[in-house]
Scaffold this motif. Structure first.
Motif, PDB file in Angstrom:
ATOM      1  N   GLY A   1       0.840  -1.188   0.000  1.00  0.00           N
ATOM      2  CA  GLY A   1       0.000   0.000   0.000  1.00  0.00           C
ATOM      3  C   GLY A   1       0.875   1.237   0.000  1.00  0.00           C
ATOM      4  N   VAL A   2       0.273   2.345   0.373  1.00  0.00           N
ATOM      5  CA  VAL A   2       1.034   3.595   0.414  1.00  0.00           C
ATOM      6  C   VAL A   2       0.904   4.203   1.800  1.00  0.00           C
ATOM      7  N   LEU A   3       1.876   5.059   2.130  1.00  0.00           N
ATOM      8  CA  LEU A   3       1.781   5.818   3.368  1.00  0.00           C
ATOM      9  C   LEU A   3       2.329   7.212   3.146  1.00  0.00           C
ATOM     10  N   ASN A   4       1.942   8.090   4.040  1.00  0.00           N
ATOM     11  CA  ASN A   4       2.358   9.486   3.992  1.00  0.00           C
ATOM     12  C   ASN A   4       3.587   9.655   4.880  1.00  0.00           C
ATOM     13  N   LEU A   5       4.714   9.967   4.261  1.00  0.00           N
ATOM     14  CA  LEU A   5       5.938  10.201   5.010  1.00  0.00           C
ATOM     15  C   LEU A   5       6.256  11.684   4.926  1.00  0.00           C
ATOM     16  N   ARG A   6       5.835  12.407   5.925  1.00  0.00           N
ATOM     17  CA  ARG A   6       6.048  13.858   6.004  1.00  0.00           C
ATOM     18  C   ARG A   6       5.674  14.560   4.695  1.00  0.00           C
ATOM     19  N   GLY A   7       4.492  14.248   4.189  1.00  0.00           N
ATOM     20  CA  GLY A   7       3.974  14.895   2.998  1.00  0.00           C
ATOM     21  C   GLY A   7       4.321  14.205   1.690  1.00  0.00           C
ATOM     22  N   VAL A   8       5.163  13.192   1.737  1.00  0.00           N
ATOM     23  CA  VAL A   8       5.514  12.423   0.532  1.00  0.00           C
ATOM     24  C   VAL A   8       4.770  11.090   0.586  1.00  0.00           C
ATOM     25  N   ILE A   9       4.016  10.802  -0.478  1.00  0.00           N
ATOM     26  CA  ILE A   9       3.312   9.525  -0.550  1.00  0.00           C
ATOM     27  C   ILE A   9       4.269   8.501  -1.139  1.00  0.00           C
ATOM     28  N   LEU A  10       4.531   7.443  -0.397  1.00  0.00           N
ATOM     29  CA  LEU A  10       5.434   6.417  -0.909  1.00  0.00           C
ATOM     30  C   LEU A  10       4.794   5.041  -0.854  1.00  0.00           C
ATOM     31  N   ALA A  11       5.154   4.235  -1.838  1.00  0.00           N
ATOM     32  CA  ALA A  11       4.659   2.861  -1.887  1.00  0.00           C
ATOM     33  C   ALA A  11       5.480   2.003  -0.941  1.00  0.00           C
ATOM     34  N   VAL A  12       4.819   1.069  -0.278  1.00  0.00           N
ATOM     35  CA  VAL A  12       5.492   0.136   0.618  1.00  0.00           C
ATOM     36  C   VAL A  12       5.375  -1.258   0.006  1.00  0.00           C
ATOM     37  N   TYR A  13       6.529  -1.915  -0.154  1.00  0.00           N
ATOM     38  CA  TYR A  13       6.604  -3.242  -0.760  1.00  0.00           C
ATOM     39  C   TYR A  13       6.854  -4.279   0.327  1.00  0.00           C
ATOM     40  N   ASP A  14       6.098  -5.358   0.284  1.00  0.00           N
ATOM     41  CA  ASP A  14       6.253  -6.454   1.238  1.00  0.00           C
ATOM     42  C   ASP A  14       7.331  -7.387   0.702  1.00  0.00           C
ATOM     43  N   LEU A  15       8.520  -7.351   1.318  1.00  0.00           N
ATOM     44  CA  LEU A  15       9.621  -8.170   0.811  1.00  0.00           C
ATOM     45  C   LEU A  15       9.286  -9.653   0.908  1.00  0.00           C
ATOM     46  N   ARG A  16       8.573 -10.054   1.949  1.00  0.00           N
ATOM     47  CA  ARG A  16       8.213 -11.467   2.111  1.00  0.00           C
ATOM     48  C   ARG A  16       7.421 -11.941   0.890  1.00  0.00           C
ATOM     49  N   THR A  17       6.481 -11.142   0.438  1.00  0.00           N
ATOM     50  CA  THR A  17       5.693 -11.501  -0.744  1.00  0.00           C
ATOM     51  C   THR A  17       6.568 -11.482  -1.990  1.00  0.00           C
ATOM     52  N   ALA A  18       7.438 -10.494  -2.086  1.00  0.00           N
ATOM     53  CA  ALA A  18       8.288 -10.364  -3.276  1.00  0.00           C
ATOM     54  C   ALA A  18       9.202 -11.565  -3.468  1.00  0.00           C
ATOM     55  N   ILE A  19       9.616 -12.201  -2.365  1.00  0.00           N
ATOM     56  CA  ILE A  19      10.518 -13.346  -2.491  1.00  0.00           C
ATOM     57  C   ILE A  19       9.766 -14.672  -2.419  1.00  0.00           C
ATOM     58  N   GLY A  20       8.433 -14.632  -2.456  1.00  0.00           N
ATOM     59  CA  GLY A  20       7.641 -15.855  -2.529  1.00  0.00           C
ATOM     60  C   GLY A  20       7.439 -16.564  -1.212  1.00  0.00           C
ATOM     61  N   MET A  21       7.492 -15.832  -0.065  1.00  0.00           N
ATOM     62  CA  MET A  21       7.311 -16.445   1.251  1.00  0.00           C
ATOM     63  C   MET A  21       5.952 -16.114   1.869  1.00  0.00           C
TER      64      MET A  21
END
Length: 170
Positions: free
Chosen positions: A62-82
């Motif tokens: 998903g995304v989160l607000n980091l001091r006014g910057v919207i950034l995407a958050v990637y789940d590394l566990r999912t990315a590596i197939g776990m």
């Protein structure tokens, strides 16, 4: 909330000049250790809930607000197939800069900062499972094998195809 972590430092004893070393941040997902160049890390934050995006790749948490910057958050566990991370207050988001983007990487914990001689980085074996080229190389630290991530590949498509295959098989 920004969380400040005290990270110990471990140095290889090496006669090689400092310019021939890479400084990496190591972190855990399950019992596996991964690393990225410290220069890519902007900050390390405690877990905070993200806002899911419709039709996002499976490894995009998903995304989160980091001091006014919207950034995407990637789940590394999912990315590596776990599977998908069941995020708790003990999980952390490593905020990274990669390819002119700022992104978050959800991991279980951050372990250390280490200096690794460039000569100690071994090429990753050619594995069918890593068809996305997520692993840039491998480093042996004590008895632990650290997989150096190609963050651009993780963020680009991560293990989306592997996750899709796993979902089809289920």
């Amino acid at each position: 909330m920004t969380m400040s972590l005290q990270l110990g430092e471990k140095h290889f004893s090496s006669a090689q000049p400092e310019a021939a070393a890479r400084r990496i941040v190591t972190f855990k997902v399950g019992d596996r250790t991964f690393g990225i160049d410290v220069g890519m890390v902007r900050e390390i934050k405690g877990w905070q809930a993200t806002t899911p995006l419709p039709h996002a790749a499976p490894h995009v948490r998903g995304v989160l607000n980091l001091r006014g910057v919207i950034l995407a958050v990637y789940d590394l566990r999912t990315a590596i197939g776990m599977g998908v991370t069941d995020a708790t207050a003990t999980h952390v988001i490593v905020v990274v800069d990669v390819e002119d983007k700022t992104a978050g990487l959800l991991v279980d914990s951050v372990s250390d900062i280490v200096d690794v001689p460039v000569s100690a980085v071994r090429p990753a074996p050619d594995l069918e499972r890593d068809e996305h080229g997520l692993i840039e190389g491998l480093v042996l630290l004590d008895t632990d094998i650290v997989a150096l991530l190609d963050l651009a590949a993780v963020i680009r498509d991560g293990g989306a195809e592997a996750q899709t295959k796993a979902n089809r098989a289920a």
